[in-house]
Design a protein around this motif. Structure first.
Motif, PDB file in Angstrom:
ATOM      1  N   GLU A 186       0.830  -1.209   0.000  1.00 45.17           N
ATOM      2  CA  GLU A 186       0.000   0.000   0.000  1.00 45.17           C
ATOM      3  C   GLU A 186       0.864   1.259   0.000  1.00 45.17           C
ATOM      4  OE1 GLU A 186      -2.909   2.167   3.192  1.00 45.17           O
ATOM      5  OE2 GLU A 186      -3.181   0.008   2.920  1.00 45.17           O
ATOM      6  N   ALA A 187       1.909   1.274   0.826  1.00 55.89           N
ATOM      7  CA  ALA A 187       2.804   2.438   0.875  1.00 55.89           C
ATOM      8  C   ALA A 187       3.562   2.616  -0.433  1.00 55.89           C
ATOM      9  CB  ALA A 187       3.786   2.280   2.038  1.00 55.89           C
ATOM     10  N   LEU A 188       3.964   1.507  -1.036  1.00 59.10           N
ATOM     11  CA  LEU A 188       4.680   1.583  -2.314  1.00 59.10           C
ATOM     12  C   LEU A 188       3.763   2.094  -3.417  1.00 59.10           C
ATOM     13  CD1 LEU A 188       7.344   0.892  -3.814  1.00 59.10           C
ATOM     14  CD2 LEU A 188       6.350  -1.347  -4.305  1.00 59.10           C
ATOM     15  N   GLU A 189       2.532   1.575  -3.462  1.00 55.57           N
ATOM     16  CA  GLU A 189       1.588   1.996  -4.498  1.00 55.57           C
ATOM     17  C   GLU A 189       1.229   3.473  -4.344  1.00 55.57           C
ATOM     18  OE1 GLU A 189      -0.470  -0.468  -6.793  1.00 55.57           O
ATOM     19  OE2 GLU A 189       1.600  -1.114  -6.615  1.00 55.57           O
ATOM     20  N   ALA A 190       1.187   3.965  -3.101  1.00 54.69           N
ATOM     21  CA  ALA A 190       0.828   5.362  -2.864  1.00 54.69           C
ATOM     22  C   ALA A 190       2.014   6.305  -3.046  1.00 54.69           C
ATOM     23  CB  ALA A 190       0.256   5.524  -1.457  1.00 54.69           C
ATOM     24  N   GLY A 191       3.194   5.770  -3.266  1.00 51.56           N
ATOM     25  CA  GLY A 191       4.376   6.596  -3.474  1.00 51.56           C
ATOM     26  C   GLY A 191       5.010   7.106  -2.197  1.00 51.56           C
ATOM     27  N   PHE A 197      10.280   0.610   2.981  1.00 47.07           N
ATOM     28  CA  PHE A 197       9.413  -0.104   3.916  1.00 47.07           C
ATOM     29  C   PHE A 197      10.088  -1.442   4.180  1.00 47.07           C
ATOM     30  CE2 PHE A 197       5.012  -0.114   5.643  1.00 47.07           C
ATOM     31  CZ  PHE A 197       5.054  -1.342   6.277  1.00 47.07           C
ATOM     32  N   ILE A 198      10.543  -1.639   5.407  1.00 48.02           N
ATOM     33  CA  ILE A 198      11.320  -2.823   5.755  1.00 48.02           C
ATOM     34  C   ILE A 198      10.470  -3.767   6.580  1.00 48.02           C
ATOM     35  CG2 ILE A 198      13.452  -3.660   6.810  1.00 48.02           C
ATOM     36  CD1 ILE A 198      13.252   0.026   6.389  1.00 48.02           C
ATOM     37  N   VAL A 199      10.405  -5.012   6.160  1.00 51.51           N
ATOM     38  CA  VAL A 199       9.691  -6.046   6.911  1.00 51.51           C
ATOM     39  C   VAL A 199      10.704  -7.091   7.346  1.00 51.51           C
ATOM     40  CG1 VAL A 199       7.923  -7.839   6.868  1.00 51.51           C
ATOM     41  CG2 VAL A 199       7.546  -5.687   5.642  1.00 51.51           C
ATOM     42  N   ILE A 200      10.866  -7.248   8.647  1.00 52.94           N
ATOM     43  CA  ILE A 200      11.754  -8.269   9.208  1.00 52.94           C
ATOM     44  C   ILE A 200      10.856  -9.340   9.814  1.00 52.94           C
ATOM     45  CG2 ILE A 200      13.596  -8.762  10.858  1.00 52.94           C
ATOM     46  CD1 ILE A 200      14.433  -5.813  10.548  1.00 52.94           C
ATOM     47  N   ASP A 201      10.755 -10.452   9.115  1.00 50.58           N
ATOM     48  CA  ASP A 201       9.853 -11.516   9.517  1.00 50.58           C
ATOM     49  C   ASP A 201      10.595 -12.566  10.336  1.00 50.58           C
ATOM     50  OD1 ASP A 201       7.291 -12.703   9.512  1.00 50.58           O
ATOM     51  OD2 ASP A 201       7.899 -14.092   7.931  1.00 50.58           O
ATOM     52  N   GLU A 202       9.862 -13.328  11.145  1.00 44.94           N
ATOM     53  CA  GLU A 202      10.451 -14.364  12.007  1.00 44.94           C
ATOM     54  C   GLU A 202      11.567 -13.783  12.880  1.00 44.94           C
ATOM     55  OE1 GLU A 202       9.399 -17.564  12.297  1.00 44.94           O
ATOM     56  OE2 GLU A 202       7.779 -17.128  10.897  1.00 44.94           O
ATOM     57  N   ALA A 203      11.304 -12.620  13.441  1.00 45.16           N
ATOM     58  CA  ALA A 203      12.327 -11.933  14.228  1.00 45.16           C
ATOM     59  C   ALA A 203      12.720 -12.700  15.478  1.00 45.16           C
ATOM     60  CB  ALA A 203      11.842 -10.530  14.602  1.00 45.16           C
TER      61      ALA A 203
END
Length: 243
Positions: free
Chosen positions: A82-87, A162-168
């Motif tokens: 969503e953030a990427l699509e909205a610029g 936008f950074i996603v750190i999964d399985e932290a």
């Protein structure tokens, strides 16, 4: 021929005994049909999920802790898209520790992205669901969406991302400290994980301790999800309550 044509298939019994009579029958696809138009914004199914979405909108750093199946990863990926699509950001960066769940995969051929692919499968699935396979491949090719192992993050400054750190929960305290300090200008970082499902040796995971320490900061949101927020098969919540 007459006998064969006169035979009819027995009528199907329309009386179905559901395993969960007080709930809507479970569908493995989540919807009546997967062939449906793209939904631009996801809808939370619980107050905790709503709190997570609101936190991502209002804070530059969010830590989401909760059991499996509570939508932590999917909601984070959805907000990233969503953030990427909205610029609002220029790229999405995905990071996940390459830790096997109790068994070793051995040597994996290919480049870094190919080696990490088995560990990043849940992230790919969520991205494919939000973007479609063709767009996802294009964005991976041009660098709009990047895959980075934890070991390669040291020294980076992540601006406009936008950074996603999964399985932290599979990161050590030192690794998480390094990852958290990569945050740059105009960026959002979301860390997701379940402290109760770490594949590290006891006492090595630093996610719960990091969340406890950061909870006192005004600019950081720590969202706790529970078994009541599970959106997988209804049995998952029941299983988590007894094991």
């Amino acid at each position: 021929m007459g006998k064969r044509s006169s035979r009819r298939a027995p009528a199907h019994d329309t009386t179905v005994q559901y395993l969960f009579p007080n709930e809507t029958p479970w569908d493995p696809l989540g919807e009546p049909s997967r062939d449906k138009s793209y939904v631009k914004k996801v809808r939370p199914y619980s107050e905790a999920q709503r709190a997570l979405l609101d936190a991502i909108d209002g804070y530059g750093m969010v830590l989401a802790l909760g059991p499996a199946g509570t939508g932590k990863t999917y909601l984070s990926i959805a907000k990233a898209v969503e953030a990427l699509e909205a610029g609002r950001v220029g790229r999405i960066l995905l990071c996940r520790p390459a830790i096997e769940a109790g068994e070793s995969l051995g040597f994996l051929p290919g480049d870094v992205e190919q080696k990490l692919a088995p560990y990043l499968r849940p992230l790919y699935d969520a991205l494919t669901d939000r973007l479609g396979g063709k767009r996802l491949k294009m964005m991976l090719a041009d660098g709009t969406i990047e895959i980075a192992p934890v070991a390669y993050m040291r020294g980076c400054t992540l601006n406009n991302s936008f950074i996603v750190i999964d399985e932290a929960q599979n990161c050590t305290y030192g690794q998480l400290k390094m990852l958290l300090t990569r945050l740059g200008w105009h960026s959002t970082m979301v860390l997701t994980g379940d402290p109760d499902q770490s594949d590290l040796l006891p006492g090595i995971s630093g996610f719960a301790e990091i969340a406890r320490r950061l909870d006192v900061l005004e600019g950081v949101a720590v969202v706790q999800l529970s078994e009541s927020d599970v959106v997988r098969h209804p049995l998952v919540a029941s299983i988590l309550s007894v094991i």
